[in-house]
Design an enzyme around this catalytic site. Structure first.
Site, PDB file in Angstrom:
ATOM      1  N   HIS A  47     -36.136  40.695  -3.300  1.00 48.47           N
ATOM      2  CA  HIS A  47     -35.713  42.070  -3.013  1.00 48.47           C
ATOM      3  C   HIS A  47     -36.648  42.783  -2.042  1.00 48.47           C
ATOM      4  O   HIS A  47     -36.301  43.833  -1.511  1.00 48.47           O
ATOM      5  CB  HIS A  47     -35.627  42.871  -4.315  1.00 48.47           C
ATOM      6  CG  HIS A  47     -34.507  42.424  -5.196  1.00 48.47           C
ATOM      7  ND1 HIS A  47     -33.346  43.131  -5.363  1.00 48.47           N
ATOM      8  CD2 HIS A  47     -34.344  41.302  -5.945  1.00 48.47           C
ATOM      9  CE1 HIS A  47     -32.529  42.489  -6.187  1.00 48.47           C
ATOM     10  NE2 HIS A  47     -33.120  41.369  -6.552  1.00 48.47           N
ATOM     11  N   ASP A  85     -40.232  48.568   3.624  1.00 51.28           N
ATOM     12  CA  ASP A  85     -39.339  48.640   2.462  1.00 51.28           C
ATOM     13  C   ASP A  85     -38.305  47.528   2.587  1.00 51.28           C
ATOM     14  O   ASP A  85     -37.699  47.367   3.654  1.00 51.28           O
ATOM     15  CB  ASP A  85     -38.614  50.006   2.489  1.00 51.28           C
ATOM     16  CG  ASP A  85     -38.331  50.554   1.100  1.00 51.28           C
ATOM     17  OD1 ASP A  85     -38.142  49.754   0.180  1.00 51.28           O
ATOM     18  OD2 ASP A  85     -38.289  51.791   0.960  1.00 51.28           O
TER      19      ASP A  85
HETATM   20  C1  G6P Z   1     -39.054  47.200  -6.637  1.00 53.67           C
HETATM   21  C2  G6P Z   1     -39.026  45.713  -6.959  1.00 53.67           C
HETATM   22  C3  G6P Z   1     -38.408  45.442  -8.324  1.00 53.67           C
HETATM   23  C4  G6P Z   1     -39.087  46.305  -9.367  1.00 53.67           C
HETATM   24  C5  G6P Z   1     -39.021  47.782  -8.983  1.00 53.67           C
HETATM   25  C6  G6P Z   1     -39.737  48.713  -9.979  1.00 53.67           C
HETATM   26  O1  G6P Z   1     -37.772  47.670  -6.407  1.00 53.67           O
HETATM   27  O2  G6P Z   1     -38.327  45.012  -5.948  1.00 53.67           O
HETATM   28  O3  G6P Z   1     -38.537  44.084  -8.653  1.00 53.67           O
HETATM   29  O4  G6P Z   1     -38.511  46.104 -10.632  1.00 53.67           O
HETATM   30  O5  G6P Z   1     -39.627  47.939  -7.706  1.00 53.67           O
HETATM   31  O6  G6P Z   1     -41.047  48.294 -10.178  1.00 53.67           O
HETATM   32  P1  G6P Z   1     -41.612  47.878 -11.619  1.00 53.67           P
HETATM   33  O7  G6P Z   1     -42.960  47.329 -11.340  1.00 53.67           O
HETATM   34  O8  G6P Z   1     -41.614  49.142 -12.404  1.00 53.67           O
HETATM   35  O9  G6P Z   1     -40.654  46.861 -12.205  1.00 53.67           O
END
Ligand code: G6P
Length: 491
Positions: free
Chosen positions: A176, A393
């Protein structure tokens, strides 16, 4: 797990297992506490789960991930028709695998080293250990020939580990976040192991074609694989000229949003009324500028505040006539860089408001909270100019949601060139967030744009989002993976 699976796991016999499995660091649910203290689960906001829920339900699928708490072992459970299989993480895993290797090594490395990545062997050991835990949990519950879709940078070793344990599986991976160029990637002491981990997948999906080509260039440079077109082919290993291992394809599949859901919410009378109320509460300014981000150094929040502050100081924008709302949702709060950023942003907001506020009006309304989707849509509707100024991003879905919510084609998006979304939302005002003067002119251009021109641009971007929604994204990925799943349920 259905009754048959429950029985077979109790008797210790081979479980028939699930035909479709998503593996992600997080489960798509949040734990909520009711008024009387009772705990329940609520589906977390986010496109991925909405997009694949229909396939999950049709194909008896399961989602494997961490539930968000430390050191708790939970039994599998069900939420809104989706089987959820929790993988536990204890305090040490959180420190070394999650805050350490995932978010202080890989995250900054993959985002153009905006802050210096840290390399620690103890973190790497923990990353390997936790990736194996996810792979084992998956191998245990996958049906013969099942399709497994692994998500994101936290789990890059899972495809290879899973293929070794279960060569019968069809394995996809989606990254992602951006994938760095070989020059940056080469810093990683474990670069070869990470690439080989990913190459265990039949298809590795990326947000942009640049990410896919960076990955293939890294494959060519740091592994024994040969790269032909979009394929990374393992070396010939037998006298008969056969290769050992799978061919891995790298492809760009830009993720999107549930465009229709956003548009429907934007027509909800309650949400429209809430948007009006927000503007009133801000003192009915002529222009509302909006930023919505996780509080993360990749998002360019400081650069945005600097540009806005200079526009106020130059007299190009007047407090009262304009107001900026900055939503910064709390994120990774135990990681030092995130704590530093919070202090810096709050200092800047305090300075700007101290300098420019009047008794009646504020320059910036800063909100360190997360909000449910309905409130987000109300905020998008209340805003005239959306500011997305990330330094790097993977995609940025907030930009897409803002455009999709403005079904009357009002408003304008100021968008960083360094987002995946910039490849698709080409009718926005594109800016380089490192160029503060350029960003100031971009904001003024959006502010002063002829309404007919902005409507034409917004219409074209909305059309793009209607044609490329998150269901198309998952469908296209799964078709490319050759998954024998009811992907028709997705459209
Ligand atoms: C980004 C990453 C995700 C992640 C999200 C929130 O979008 O690509 O994989 O889940 O951030 O971050 P966290 O560390 O809270 O899961």
């Amino acid at each position: 797990m259905n009754a048959e699976q429950q029985n077979s796991s109790e008797t210790g016999s081979e479980a028939p297992g699930y035909d479709f499995i998503v593996v992600a660091n997080r489960l798509p649910v949040d734990r909520v506490q009711g008024e009387n203290g009772e705990l329940s689960w609520r589906r977390a906001p986010g496109g991925l789960v909405t997009a694949i829920a229909p396939v999950m339900q049709e194909s008896d699928g399961a989602w494997i991930g961490w539930h968000g708490g430390a050191g708790e072992e939970l039994e599998p459970f069900e939420n809104e028709g989706i089987h959820l299989i929790p993988v536990p993480l204890d305090e040490e895993d959180l420190e070394l695998y999650y805050e350490g290797f995932s978010n202080s090594t890989l995250w900054p490395l993959y985002h153009d080293v905006i802050v210096p990545p840290e390399f620690h062997r103890t973190w790497w050991d923990s990353y390997k250990k936790v990736n194996r835990r996810f792979a084992d949990a998956t191998a245990k519950v996958a049906a013969h020939g099942a399709t497994v879709w692994v998500q994101d940078y936290q789990l890059q070793l899972v495809p290879k580990l899973l293929r070794e344990a279960r060569p019968d599986l069809r394995i996809g991976f989606f990254n992602h976040i951006p994938f760095p160029s070989p020059g940056i990637f080469s810093q990683l002491p474990w670069r070869k192991q990470i690439l080989e981990g990913l190459a265990g997948a039949d298809v590795v999906g990326f947000q942009r074609t640049t990410d896919a080509s960076n990955f293939l260039r890294c494959m060519r440079r740091f592994t024994d694989r040969t790269v032909k077109g979009s394929m990374a082919i393992p070396p010939v290993a037998t006298e008969a000229g056969e290769t050992t291992g799978n061919i891995c394809r790298a492809e760009a599949h830009p993720i999107s949003i549930d465009t229709q859901q956003v548009a429907e919410l934007a027509h909800d009378p309650e949400i429209i009324a809430r948007a009006k109320q927000i503007r009133q509460e801000l003192g009915n300014p002529k222009t509302v500028l909006l930023g919505v981000d996780r509080l993360d150094y990749t998002k360019g929040i400081r650069h945005r505040l600097k540009a806005y502050g200079e526009l106020l100081a130059d007299g190009e924008i007047q407090v009262g006539e304009a107001c900026m709302v900055q939503v910064a949702s709390p994120s990774r709060e135990n990681v030092e860089r995130y704590q530093q950023l919070k202090d810096q942003v709050e200092l800047m907001v305090g300075n700007l408001n101290g300098e420019h506020d009047t008794m009646e009006h504020t320059a910036i309304r800063y909100l360190h909270h997360s909000y449910p989707l309905r409130e987000m849509i109300a905020l998008y509707l209340a805003a005239d100019i959306m500011l997305v100024t990330s330094l790097r991003d993977g995609m940025n879905l907030v930009a897409k949601e803002f455009v999709a919510a403005h079904t009357d084609n009002t408003g304008m998006l100021v968008l960083s060139e360094f987002t995946g979304a910039a490849d698709q939302l080409t009718q926005s005002v594109l800016v380089n967030p490192h160029d503060i003067d350029g960003m100031k002119s971009g904001i003024l251009r959006a502010l002063r744009m002829d309404p007919q021109e902005s409507a034409r641009r917004m219409r074209r971007m909305r059309r793009h989002l209607r044609e490329h929604n998150v269901s198309n994204w998952s469908k296209e990925f799964l078709v490319s993976l050759g998954a024998p799943l009811p992907v028709d349920t997705l459209v």
